[in-house]
Scaffold this motif. Sequence first.
Motif, PDB file in Angstrom:
ATOM      1  N   SER A   5     -98.379  48.320 -21.661  1.00  0.00           N
ATOM      2  CA  SER A   5     -98.170  47.148 -20.807  1.00  0.00           C
ATOM      3  C   SER A   5     -98.788  45.895 -21.422  1.00  0.00           C
ATOM      4  N   LEU A   6     -99.988  46.038 -21.989  1.00  0.00           N
ATOM      5  CA  LEU A   6    -100.646  44.894 -22.617  1.00  0.00           C
ATOM      6  C   LEU A   6     -99.870  44.406 -23.835  1.00  0.00           C
ATOM      7  N   GLU A   7     -99.381  45.333 -24.632  1.00  0.00           N
ATOM      8  CA  GLU A   7     -98.628  44.941 -25.817  1.00  0.00           C
ATOM      9  C   GLU A   7     -97.306  44.279 -25.443  1.00  0.00           C
ATOM     10  N   ARG A   8     -96.742  44.687 -24.291  1.00  0.00           N
ATOM     11  CA  ARG A   8     -95.519  44.038 -23.815  1.00  0.00           C
ATOM     12  C   ARG A   8     -95.778  42.567 -23.488  1.00  0.00           C
ATOM     13  N   GLN A   9     -97.032  42.251 -23.208  1.00  0.00           N
ATOM     14  CA  GLN A   9     -97.420  40.869 -22.919  1.00  0.00           C
ATOM     15  C   GLN A   9     -97.877  40.130 -24.180  1.00  0.00           C
ATOM     16  N   ASN A  10     -97.608  40.735 -25.359  1.00  0.00           N
ATOM     17  CA  ASN A  10     -98.019  40.170 -26.648  1.00  0.00           C
ATOM     18  C   ASN A  10     -99.538  40.095 -26.785  1.00  0.00           C
ATOM     19  N   TYR A  11    -100.209  41.023 -26.097  1.00  0.00           N
ATOM     20  CA  TYR A  11    -101.669  41.125 -26.210  1.00  0.00           C
ATOM     21  C   TYR A  11    -101.982  42.139 -27.309  1.00  0.00           C
ATOM     22  N   TYR A  38     -95.801  49.039 -17.457  1.00  0.00           N
ATOM     23  CA  TYR A  38     -95.854  50.355 -16.814  1.00  0.00           C
ATOM     24  C   TYR A  38     -96.914  50.466 -15.725  1.00  0.00           C
ATOM     25  N   THR A  39     -97.830  49.502 -15.678  1.00  0.00           N
ATOM     26  CA  THR A  39     -98.834  49.521 -14.609  1.00  0.00           C
ATOM     27  C   THR A  39     -98.173  49.390 -13.237  1.00  0.00           C
ATOM     28  N   GLN A  40     -96.961  48.811 -13.196  1.00  0.00           N
ATOM     29  CA  GLN A  40     -96.276  48.614 -11.909  1.00  0.00           C
ATOM     30  C   GLN A  40     -95.605  49.883 -11.394  1.00  0.00           C
ATOM     31  N   LEU A  41     -95.805  50.998 -12.100  1.00  0.00           N
ATOM     32  CA  LEU A  41     -95.301  52.297 -11.634  1.00  0.00           C
ATOM     33  C   LEU A  41     -96.385  53.080 -10.895  1.00  0.00           C
ATOM     34  N   ASP A  46    -104.122  37.935 -15.845  1.00  0.00           N
ATOM     35  CA  ASP A  46    -104.144  39.282 -15.271  1.00  0.00           C
ATOM     36  C   ASP A  46    -102.749  39.555 -14.715  1.00  0.00           C
ATOM     37  N   LEU A  47    -101.850  40.013 -15.597  1.00  0.00           N
ATOM     38  CA  LEU A  47    -100.452  40.173 -15.212  1.00  0.00           C
ATOM     39  C   LEU A  47    -100.287  41.239 -14.138  1.00  0.00           C
ATOM     40  N   LYS A  48    -101.074  42.306 -14.214  1.00  0.00           N
ATOM     41  CA  LYS A  48    -100.962  43.357 -13.197  1.00  0.00           C
ATOM     42  C   LYS A  48    -101.260  42.784 -11.808  1.00  0.00           C
ATOM     43  N   LYS A  49    -102.349  42.016 -11.694  1.00  0.00           N
ATOM     44  CA  LYS A  49    -102.694  41.407 -10.409  1.00  0.00           C
ATOM     45  C   LYS A  49    -101.592  40.438  -9.969  1.00  0.00           C
ATOM     46  N   HIS A  50    -101.069  39.681 -10.916  1.00  0.00           N
ATOM     47  CA  HIS A  50    -100.002  38.723 -10.611  1.00  0.00           C
ATOM     48  C   HIS A  50     -98.765  39.441 -10.067  1.00  0.00           C
TER      49      HIS A  50
END
Length: 474
Positions: free
Chosen positions: A61-67, A237-240, A338-342
């Motif tokens: 998930s982090l890498e999907r955000q270019n992290y 994937y955190t949203q699963l 914090d994309l997961k929180k968003h």
Amino acid sequence: MNKATRIQKIQDIIRRDEEKPFGKIEIPWNDKLEPKNVYLIPLEYLVYNKYNGRILSRTQSLERQNYTIDVETEEGKNKIEELLWLSNDTRNKTTETSINDYGQQKVGIITKDGIIIDGNRRAMLLNRGKKYTYFKAVVLDVTLEENPLEIEKLETTYQMGEDEKVGYNATEKYIKSKLLYKKLSGEDYSSKEQHDKAAINKIATWMGEDEGEIIKYLNTMEVMDEYLEYLEYDGIYTQLDRREDQFLNLTKWLNNFYGEESSKAFDGYKNDDVDDLKIIAFHYIRTQYEGKEFRILAEGQKANHFFGDKKIWQSFSKDHFDKVKDIQEPPIDYNSKDLKKHLDDRDTKFFESTLNDKEESFLNENIDRYREQLGYNKAAGEPEKLVSRAFEAINTIKANQTTFANPEVQNQLLNLSNKTFSLLERKSPSRLLAQVITMLESIEIDKIPEDEMEEVRTKTKRIQQIGYQINKEL
């Protein structure tokens, strides 16, 4: 410490202690059990594996955000330790206490350049505790790049074994299956195409499952990916989290219904109807409906769910889409710190937009309404039960409520009365007439509104005419 330095320092330990290692164990390597020495490796020589199966959904998930997670930096090391800790903080606290009391009890496995293949969580807890400075480990004679497939096999065998699997986030095994299939077959998995049987067999062996279970993992992951794509959360994937059971149910339904041949769906359904089921299920999954509330959409024999009754399904789905189409959502901020929180907040706001003035969600109202209709259908051959339910419902109405006088409510009551009279007429005209007499006798003439007088006169004359005609024909 760079890679070359780590290799040199680890090799120095091996040369020094090879004759008198800390211990010896057997591990599965190159398709056989091989005895391997166990060495005490300083924690500072080790590097976490960011693709460790325990945190795969998080790093992906982090890498999907270019992290970018550079595990050889202090920042990257801290990020992996944070993810490992949060992957199961309850279990980690217990293991941390055990390690502080007794030290590392289970031997880990590392590559010759210090990448941890098995034991990332234990190494993290040792680093947190600071009581012990060494990691008990078997040292493979290769780097991750030199024999990636054999190391993947070893890692999967250890991480996804029955004892370890309990401590994993539910999503990880689905992602792991997807990635392994791609590595072994060279292509993405698709439920619509012929499977690579050899790849399925290897994954099943490595993960300690039968082949049918692996296919179920892959099919479910395919639906999970489609859900994320639908919400524009691709690869996050955190949203699963906390949605595994719903996806297992939905995957089963889609496999059963696509093709337009299932006896568990309503007669004459089309694949377009299955598409609607999938999208509606996505909305309920997003808002984390579960259990009976979710399964009533399409689980079991056709008499037990909405998708088994054409009239119910068409009404239910129309009501759903008519209300959902009005929901306006803000754009996604993919640059959020914090994309997961968003995204969690975004999902919460979606649910809040389904609430009415009484804080009731139309998602829940629709389920309740059509579940009741489904119950009526089941009881169609037992009229006494339906009549009893209708009587109880009518008795609960409070006629002094202001909404009772609404034209919509009055029209529904009139329709209900007409339906009741129709049923009585079919079975007993005498009983129907008795009911008419009772109703006429209950009219309080002195309370008839002035503006209704003429209409009442007209209708009473019509009643006289009908009574005369019935008597004449008898």
